[in-house]
Structure formats: structure tokens, C-alpha cells
Design a protein around this motif. Structure first.
Motif: not given
Length: 491
Positions: A132-158
Motif C-alpha cells: 500500500a503506497i501513499r504519497d506523503i508530499t503534502e505531509r512532508k511540506k507540513a513537516e518542513v513548515k512545522f520544523r521551521g516554526l519549531l526552530e524559530s521558537a524562542p523557547d526550548a521545545m520538547v
């Protein structure tokens, strides 16, 4: 040679369930949300569904009989053959390439990230494998965006899962705690908690999972975290639940408040010293002030007839200023005592308290005000201190509306959220709102002392009393249109 699936009269067994109706099986396959590719032990494709044609851009006839590697980028094809042989040696339902980033390739050569689940199919023709093959392009884009937001946060995020295992952190976490990302991923979050608090933290974590919501952690408590080198430091933590396809995750924003704590301690110490100084100075000033006032009384009583008009005028000024100074000292003492006084809270009948204050204020000579007492909600408070709040606000309203033909004052309250908001409204001289920020400071006045008497401490005292109750005070006004003073108390 692979026979087309339509020519095969095969009974299939998948997870001990038999499917004997081929057309029904094909129809079910086409309704699957993912691309479905079924291949034999040789890696030859024997069946696909409609989603596969759509996703990869091939016609069904172009794929049947072809090796599955046609759907894989060239750099991964050789490695994939080895993985395929390994799978057939131990066939079972599982995800493919767990922990790895997988890519597939369309007919036009474009590559895209995928997620693949494998299932073995026992048939009379031998073992097949369904992918079963699922295209996760949009999820990857969301993950990249999420990681960008995570790294731009002023606080430590766990970010941790329901087991308390850390699944993701940002760079600020590495800086704050001294760990590398790979050292924390997979570890329990208790690794960042001082040893003495870990057992309690595990229980709190379980409790949070049962009722996840955005909130601060340990409200009202002092929280500490521990670095890799074992050093502890005070923190402020905010928790947020994250619903994902992998289950509930919890995001913790962790802020080092070491400097804030130092500043708060320094301010607390300065306030104590200031209150002590104010109390000492005010107390010591009383004695010489009494002497000045006493000798002025003697001069007025015994020497009034021997002084000319100017002398008597000067004595009057001395008496007036001595009395004003005495009031100022009393107000300063009250202000310093508020900071030192421990609150004694009990449910207070605000109607009764305010009625008593109004009665006292209306009994003073020269008071012409009409005071309307509205509904006043009871509240948990230190009644002696809140009584002082009402005395100051109502007496101010009487004073500043005193020049009106018909001075009118109104009191009331209403519930707003978790607070009760009380008000004192008058039809007096009012003030310009651009100076409202000066209202609650010590010695701050918006009118000249020749217009209205006062020491400039009353509203500062009110503000401090309300701050001790976790309440607030503010005002609204226009020059010549009266004023409304509001204050809130939590109930």
C-alpha cells in the motif's frame, strides 16, 4: 511468465481470511485510498488498482508483468532487490523502511516521498506481497513548515509521545540542556527533570494524557529542570496537546527564568527595604510634626491678639501644612503596611460593607452627594483592606463631583469571566485619559492641590491592595463628564 490477474482463478488467503470472488476483490482494491501494488516472489507486478495508475502515471497494461523496481528511483533499485528477497524470507505485515525516507518514481521520472505498508498474500499461485503506497508530499511540506516554526521558537521545545518518550526537539533545547538531538530522541522526558521530582512528574504526565489541554505546567509551583552536566535551573513550562496519526503527542515549551527570578528577588528585597525605610521615616517624622503643630496652637491661643493679621495668616499656613503633612505621613504608613500585611480572606458581604462606607461618607459636614448603591456581588477577600478601597474611591468621587449642582455617585458590579468587576461612577470634573497612566502612582495628581485637597497616595494604596488580591484597577473618563473607576477581584 506472469499471467494477467483476470486470467487467474485464484483463491487468496490474507491474514486467515479467504476471498473467493475475484471481481469483488478487485472492486475492493480499487476503493482503497492508497495505491495498491501486488507482486510475486520474483518482484513482478501481478495486480494494481486505479489509484496506482493515477499516482504513477502508468496504464495498468504498462505495469503488469514488470518488476516493481520500475516504480523506484534508479539509485535505490539494486538495494531494493535485496530488501525484497529478505522480506520473502520472513513475510509479515509491516511498514517498509521503518525510520527511513522512502521515495517512488512516476512514469515521467519525477520522484516523490512515500509511505509503504507491506502485507503477505498466500495464494494457490504462491506467496504474493501487497504494497500500500501513499504519497506523503503534502505531509512532508507540513513537516518542513512545522520544523521551521519549531526552530524559530524562542523557547526550548520538547515533543513527547504518550509513553513520555521524546520524539522531537529544537535547537534551543540542545543549547539550554547541553544535549545533542540524538542523545534525547527516544529518551523519557524525566531525563530533563531533577531526580527528586521524577516520580511525581511521571504521575503528572499520566494525568495530563487523560485530560490533554493547553495550559501552564505546575501553576503556582516553582519548577526546575536539569542540564546534562547535572546543574538545575528554574523554568516556566507551557503544555499543548498535538493530535497526530501516530497518536497523541505533547509539546512542552520550556523557558529558563533564572534571570527573571534574580530580578524578582532583587525587586522584592528593594521593596522590603523601601517599605522599611518609609515606615521608619514616617514614624520618626510624627514627633517633630506634633511639636510644630503644638507650638502653633500655643501661639494661636496665647498670642493671637498680639500678632497682626499677617502673623495670624502665617500661623494658619503653618497649621494647614502641618495637618497636611500629618495626613501624608498617615497615608505613607498605610501604604507601607499594606505591603507587610498578610491577607485574611473570607467571604465578604459587599453590599453591607459598601453601605457602611456610604453612611460614613454622607455624614461628613458639607457632603451634598446622592449615592446610588447597585447590586454588589459577595467575594472572597480581606474585608478590612477592601473597605479601604471603597473608602478611597467613594471619597474621591464625592470630592471631585463636589462642585456640581447635584453631585451624583453610583456603585455596582457584574461578573466577567472568572472575576467580579466593581465600579464607582461620578458626574464630577473628570480627567483626560492620556494622563490615566499617572493615576495610580505615589504622589501623582491630575489636579492642583488648590483645586482639590489630597496627598496623591490614595489611589496608589488602592492599586497595591488590589494587586495583593490578584485584582486590577482602571478608569474611564472625559474632562467635565465625570469618571468611572473599575476594579476586579477573582471569585
Amino acid at each position: 511468465m506472469v499471467r494477467p490477474w483476470s486470467d487467474q482463478k485464484t483463491v487468496m488467503r490474507n491474514s486467515n481470511h479467504f476471498v473467493s470472488d475475484e471481481e469483488k476483490f478487485r472492486a475492493l482494491l480499487d476503493t482503497a485510498p492508497d495505491a495498491m501494488v501486488i507482486s510475486n516472489r520474483k518482484g513482478e507486478i501481478v495486480l494494481i488498482n486505479q489509484q496506482t495508475e493515477t499516482l504513477f502515471g502508468y496504464k495498468r497494461t504498462q505495469l503488469i508483468g514488470k518488476p516493481v523496481e520500475i516504480l523506484i528511483p534508479g539509485t535505490f533499485q539494486t538495494r531494493h532487490k535485496g530488501h525484497r528477497d529478505h522480506y520473502f524470507a520472513d513475510p509479515k505485515v509491516r511498514t517498509m523502511g521503518a525510520g527511513l525516507e522512502l521515495f517512488a518514481m512516476r512514469s515521467d521520472g519525477t520522484q516523490f516521498p512515500v509511505e509503504i505498508s507491506l502485507s503477505p498474500l498466500e495464494t494457490t499461485e504462491g506467496l504474493l506481497v501487497s504494497a500500500a503506497i501513499r504519497d506523503i508530499t503534502e505531509r512532508k511540506k507540513a513537516e518542513v513548515k512545522f520544523r521551521g516554526l519549531l526552530e524559530s521558537a524562542p523557547d526550548a521545545m520538547v515533543i513527547a509521545n504518550e509513553k513520555g518518550e521524546i520524539v522531537l526537539i529544537n535547537y534551543q533545547t540542545e543549547v539550554l540542556f547541553g544535549y545533542k538531538k540524538e542523545e534525547l530522541t527516544g529518551q523519557l522526558v524525566e531525563l530533563l527533570v531533577p531526580a527528586g521530582a521524577r516520580h511525581k512528574h511521571t504521575a503528572h504526565r499520566s494525568g495530563y494524557s487523560k485530560e490533554p489541554k493547553v495550559r501552564s505546567m505546575g501553576a503556582g509551583l516553582e519548577l526546575f529542570a536539569v542540564r546534562k552536566d547535572g546543574s538545575q535551573f528554574p523554568v516556566e513550562i507551557s503544555l499543548s496537546p498535538l493530535e497526530t496519526t501516530d497518536g497523541l503527542l505533547v509539546s512542552a515549551a520550556i523557558r529558563d527564568i533564572t534571570e527573571r527570578k534574580k530580578s524578582e528577588e532583587a525587586i522584592t528585597q528593594l521593596n522590603k527595604e523601601l517599605e522599611s525605610f518609609t515606615y521608619s521615616v514616617s514614624h520618626d517624622l510624627r514627633s517633630p510634626l506634633r511639636i510644630i503643630d503644638g507650638y502653633a496652637d500655643i501661639l494661636i491661643t496665647d498670642y493671637k491678639d498680639k500678632l497682626d493679621n499677617e502673623g495670624n495668616r502665617v500661623l494658619g499656613i503653618i497649621k494647614t501644612n502641618a495637618r497636611r503633612m500629618g495626613q501624608l505621613i498617615d497615608d505613607l504608613l498605610n501604604l507601607s503596611q499594606v505591603g507587610r500585611k498578610e491577607l485574611t480572606r473570607h467571604l465578604t458581604d459587599m453590599k453591607r460593607l459598601v453601605s457602611s462606607v456610604i453612611g460614613e461618607q454622607l455624614s461628613y459636614p458639607g457632603c451634598r452627594a446622592t449615592i446610588k448603591q447597585g447590586n454588589l456581588e459577595p467575594v472572597l477577600c480581606d474585608s478590612s483592606l477592601i473597605r479601604q478601597v471603597w473608602i478611597n474611591l467613594i471619597s474621591n468621587a464625592i470630592k471631585y463631583s463636589g462642585k456640581q449642582e447635584q453631585p451624583f455617585i453610583e456603585t455596582g458590579s457584574e461578573r466577567k469571566g472568572e472575576d467580579i468587576v466593581y465600579f464607582v461612577k461620578d458626574n464630577g470634573v473628570g480627567f483626560d485619559m492620556k494622563y490615566a497612566g499617572n493615576l495610580f502612582g505615589v504622589f501623582q495628581r491630575l489636579h492642583k492641590i488648590t483645586e482639590f485637597e489630597g496627598t496623591g497616595i490614595g489611589l496608589a494604596l488602592v492599586s497595591r491592595i488590589l494587586a495583593k488580591h490578584n485584582g486590577k484597577i482602571w478608569a474611564e473618563s472625559e474632562p467635565g463628564k465625570g469618571a468611572v473607576f473599575y476594579f476586579s477581584l477573582p471569585y
